[in-house]
Design an enzyme around this catalytic site. Structure first.
Site, short mmCIF file in Angstrom:
data_model
loop_
_atom_site.label_atom_id
_atom_site.label_comp_id
_atom_site.label_asym_id
_atom_site.label_seq_id
_atom_site.Cartn_x
_atom_site.Cartn_y
_atom_site.Cartn_z
N LYS A 24 2.59 -10.38 6.10
CA LYS A 24 1.42 -9.68 6.67
C LYS A 24 0.68 -8.92 5.58
O LYS A 24 -0.55 -8.95 5.53
CB LYS A 24 1.90 -8.72 7.76
CG LYS A 24 0.97 -7.57 8.09
CD LYS A 24 1.61 -6.65 9.11
CE LYS A 24 1.00 -5.28 9.21
NZ LYS A 24 1.16 -4.39 8.06
N ASN A 25 1.43 -8.23 4.71
CA ASN A 25 0.78 -7.35 3.74
C ASN A 25 0.26 -8.08 2.51
O ASN A 25 -0.21 -7.45 1.56
CB ASN A 25 1.72 -6.21 3.36
CG ASN A 25 1.91 -5.25 4.54
OD1 ASN A 25 1.16 -5.31 5.52
ND2 ASN A 25 2.90 -4.38 4.47
N CYS A 122 -1.01 2.24 11.23
CA CYS A 122 0.03 3.00 11.89
C CYS A 122 -0.10 4.49 11.63
O CYS A 122 -0.53 4.91 10.57
CB CYS A 122 1.39 2.51 11.40
SG CYS A 122 1.74 0.87 12.01
N ASP A 324 9.22 0.34 4.78
CA ASP A 324 9.13 -0.43 6.04
C ASP A 324 10.48 -1.04 6.46
O ASP A 324 10.60 -1.56 7.55
CB ASP A 324 8.09 -1.55 5.88
CG ASP A 324 6.78 -1.01 5.40
OD1 ASP A 324 6.01 -0.49 6.21
OD2 ASP A 324 6.52 -1.06 4.18
N1 EPU Z 1 -1.94 7.53 -0.66
C1 EPU Z 1 -2.78 8.59 -0.95
N2 EPU Z 1 -4.10 8.33 -1.19
C2 EPU Z 1 -4.60 7.06 -1.15
C3 EPU Z 1 -3.73 5.98 -0.87
C4 EPU Z 1 -2.41 6.25 -0.62
O1 EPU Z 1 -2.35 9.75 -0.98
O2 EPU Z 1 -5.81 6.88 -1.39
C5 EPU Z 1 -0.52 7.80 -0.36
C6 EPU Z 1 -0.20 7.47 1.12
O3 EPU Z 1 -0.56 8.52 1.97
C7 EPU Z 1 1.29 7.23 1.05
C8 EPU Z 1 1.48 6.61 -0.34
O4 EPU Z 1 0.31 6.93 -1.08
O5 EPU Z 1 1.98 8.43 1.12
C9 EPU Z 1 1.67 5.12 -0.34
O6 EPU Z 1 0.61 4.48 0.36
P1 EPU Z 1 0.11 3.04 -0.04
O7 EPU Z 1 -1.32 3.12 -0.43
O8 EPU Z 1 1.07 2.43 -0.99
O9 EPU Z 1 0.20 2.29 1.35
P2 EPU Z 1 -0.84 1.31 2.01
O10 EPU Z 1 -1.43 0.41 1.00
O11 EPU Z 1 -1.73 2.05 2.92
C10 EPU Z 1 0.86 -0.65 2.38
C11 EPU Z 1 1.36 -1.39 3.57
C12 EPU Z 1 2.30 -0.50 4.37
C13 EPU Z 1 3.46 -0.09 3.46
C14 EPU Z 1 2.90 0.60 2.20
C15 EPU Z 1 3.98 0.96 1.22
C16 EPU Z 1 -0.46 -2.86 4.08
C17 EPU Z 1 -1.54 -3.23 5.02
N3 EPU Z 1 0.24 -1.80 4.40
O12 EPU Z 1 0.13 0.46 2.91
O13 EPU Z 1 2.80 -1.29 5.41
O14 EPU Z 1 4.30 0.78 4.16
O15 EPU Z 1 1.95 -0.24 1.55
O16 EPU Z 1 4.64 -0.18 0.79
O17 EPU Z 1 -0.21 -3.54 3.09
C18 EPU Z 1 3.40 -1.81 7.61
O18 EPU Z 1 3.38 -3.00 7.25
O19 EPU Z 1 3.84 -1.43 8.72
C19 EPU Z 1 2.91 -0.79 6.68
C20 EPU Z 1 2.68 0.45 7.04
#
Ligand code: EPU
EC number: 2.5.1.7
Length: 451
Positions: A24-25, A122, A324
């Site tokens: 998915k990601n 989420c 996750d």
């Molecule tokens: N963060 C910030 N500022 C930003 C971006 C992120 O402070 O601008 C913080 C977030 O708040 C968090 C941390 O950095 O505390 C990590 O966030 P990240 O950006 O890595 O997460 P994401 O890209 O929003 C993806 C996956 C998530 C998965 C995370 C970590 C997708 C669509 N989502 O999220 O997956 O948990 O990376 O591996 O790729 C899921 O599949 O259920 C899911 C939540």
């Protein structure tokens, strides 16, 4: 609400074989990347999940023709007529996914402007987008935040930059990649995330004509090119879904083979699974040859009988234990003898689901301190981000409301492991990330029904 409930008669071990498709990601990001090409792209093994539908809808609004290919799960993207969409049309997708933020770079390259609706995804903490916006500004984009969403433009084009992320964010790294590949000049990203899904996205961009070097120590260097073409790609399998079914096998004392699961991307999970007392067996894929139909690879996970062991673990960015993987595994840890510790270091509020497990008989306490490992950035910041799980606990049935995708799957596992009949409300949310989960449950012998 009533038609969004699953009745789960628990207590039966899950047994059988299921298959996972493209992650998915990765898949959703690969779909966004297709916007950058000047010729069609082809993506295989795309799961039928809600996130894919959202991105498909957004691509369609921007003039990308998305059609089903010949193979089941194959999508073809034709970006030859990329065009602007109205904010009203785009806003239909507001709140449904976090992927739209990744449209910024590609739309700025293709159209010179972009509108991004309010994001969803989420509810597992504030999930800010400050790193994304900071990076886009570094490239020369102008960002205007309005109550309806983000308006972006790049009046002087996008230019390569040197940028260090405050934290190795997956999404912000993808934002930089999708923007830098066609920005003028060289971009150096430090403290980048290097999850397997990101490496796979880099492979896709490289297939499209990008020049990207992944150095040691989380440094990625991207040399901008003037044009990219379409790609053909078979994505890495979904390691989160694979681990979720593995945890379900362990929690229900079952035996589940996950076809498509790959050892290399799950090494950290496999180490923990074995330490808890689960068994697994990896089958390598073998391509078909004359007289040999070949073999699909996968991993079989099972509970060997006897007691499980308590463990201490800490979630982290790759190559650490994925955040996750945490929620499904915690259900199995309620069955382990002793005190397990889970220190969540990626999201500040990803342990709320443990309350529901406690109503089912689990014994889980959450703490603000960084327990069991190294101090993290959430220590002393008033976030309950460490959990102590005392086991084994006999789980009993309950009525549950699903709060988010991964926590939702853990609720489902708990209901399957518990004695008695549970009602799980809001199960449709699980369709965001788990393809055909009800059919898979049936294939594994679970007793579930829609009332
Ligand atoms: N963060 C910030 N500022 C930003 C971006 C992120 O402070 O601008 C913080 C977030 O708040 C968090 C941390 O950095 O505390 C990590 O966030 P990240 O950006 O890595 O997460 P994401 O890209 O929003 C993806 C996956 C998530 C998965 C995370 C970590 C997708 C669509 N989502 O999220 O997956 O948990 O990376 O591996 O790729 C899921 O599949 O259920 C899911 C939540």
């Amino acid at each position: 609400m009533t038609d969004d409930v699953l009745v789960v008669h628990g207590g039966t071990p899950l047994e059988g074989r299921i298959r996972v498709r493209g992650a998915k990601n990765l898949v959703s990001k690969a779909m966004v990347a297709a916007l950058l090409g000047d010729s069609p792209s082809r993506l295989f093994d795309v799961p039928k999940i809600r996130d894919v539908e959202v991105v498909r809808g957004l691509l369609g609004l921007h003039g990308v023709k998305v059609t089903d290919g010949d193979e089941d799960g194959e999508l073809v993207f034709d970006p030859s007529n990329v065009e602007s969409a109205s904010t009203d049309q785009i806003n239909v997708h507001a709140g449904s996914s976090r992927i739209p933020i990744l449209f910024c770079g590609p739309l700025l390259h293709r159209l010179g402007h972009a509108f991004i609706p309010d994001l969803g995804g989420c509810h597992i903490g504030p999930r800010p987008i400050d790193f994304h916006l900071q990076a886009l500004r570094e490239f020369g984009a102008t960002v205007d935040k309005t109550p309806e969403g983000l308006h972006l433009s790049a009046p002087n084009g996008l230019h390569g930059t040197k940028f260090a992320l405050p934290y190795p964010s997956v999404g912000a790294t993808e934002q930089v990649l999708l923007t830098a590949v066609m920005a003028e000049g060289v971009t150096e990203l430090r403290n980048a995330a290097v999850e397997p899904e990101i490496i796979d996205l880099i492979c896709i961009l490289q297939k499209m004509g990008a020049i990207i070097k992944v150095h040691t120590d989380r440094v990625i260097e991207i040399q901008g090119v003037k044009k990219l073409h379409g790609y053909t790609h078979r994505p890495i399998p979904d390691r989160i879904e694979a681990a979720s079914w593995a945890a379900a096998a362990l929690a229900t004392r079952g035996d589940v083979e996950v076809l498509g699961a790959q050892q290399a991307d799950m090494m950290t999970f496999l180490n923990v699974f074995r330490s808890v007392g689960g068994e697994y067996e990896v089958t390598d894929a073998r391509p078909p040859k004359l007289g040999d139909p070949g073999q699909e690879g996968g991993i079989r996970f099972w509970h060997p009988g006897g007691e499980l062991n308590a463990v201490a673990l800490e979630t982290d960015v790759h190559p650490g234990f994925m955040t996750d993987w945490q929620q499904p595994l915690v259900v199995a840890l309620t069955q382990a003898r002793g005190l397990s510790i889970v220190h969540e270091t990626v999201y500040e509020q990803r342990l709320g689901y443990t309350e529901a497990l406690n109503t089912m008989g689990a014994n889980i306490q959450v703490y603000r301190d960084c327990l069991g490992g190294t101090p993290c950035r959430f220590g002393r910041r008033n976030f309950k981000h460490s959990a102590v799980i005392a086991g084994p606990s006999k789980l009993h049935a309950a009525d549950l409301v699903i709060p988010d995708l991964r926590a939702g799957f853990s609720h489902l596992i708990a209901a399957l492991a518990a004695e008695g009949t549970s009602r799980v409300y809001g199960v449709d949310l699980i369709n965001r990330g788990y393809e055909d989960f009800e059919k898979k449950l049936a294939d594994l012998g679970a007793h579930v029904e829609r009332p």
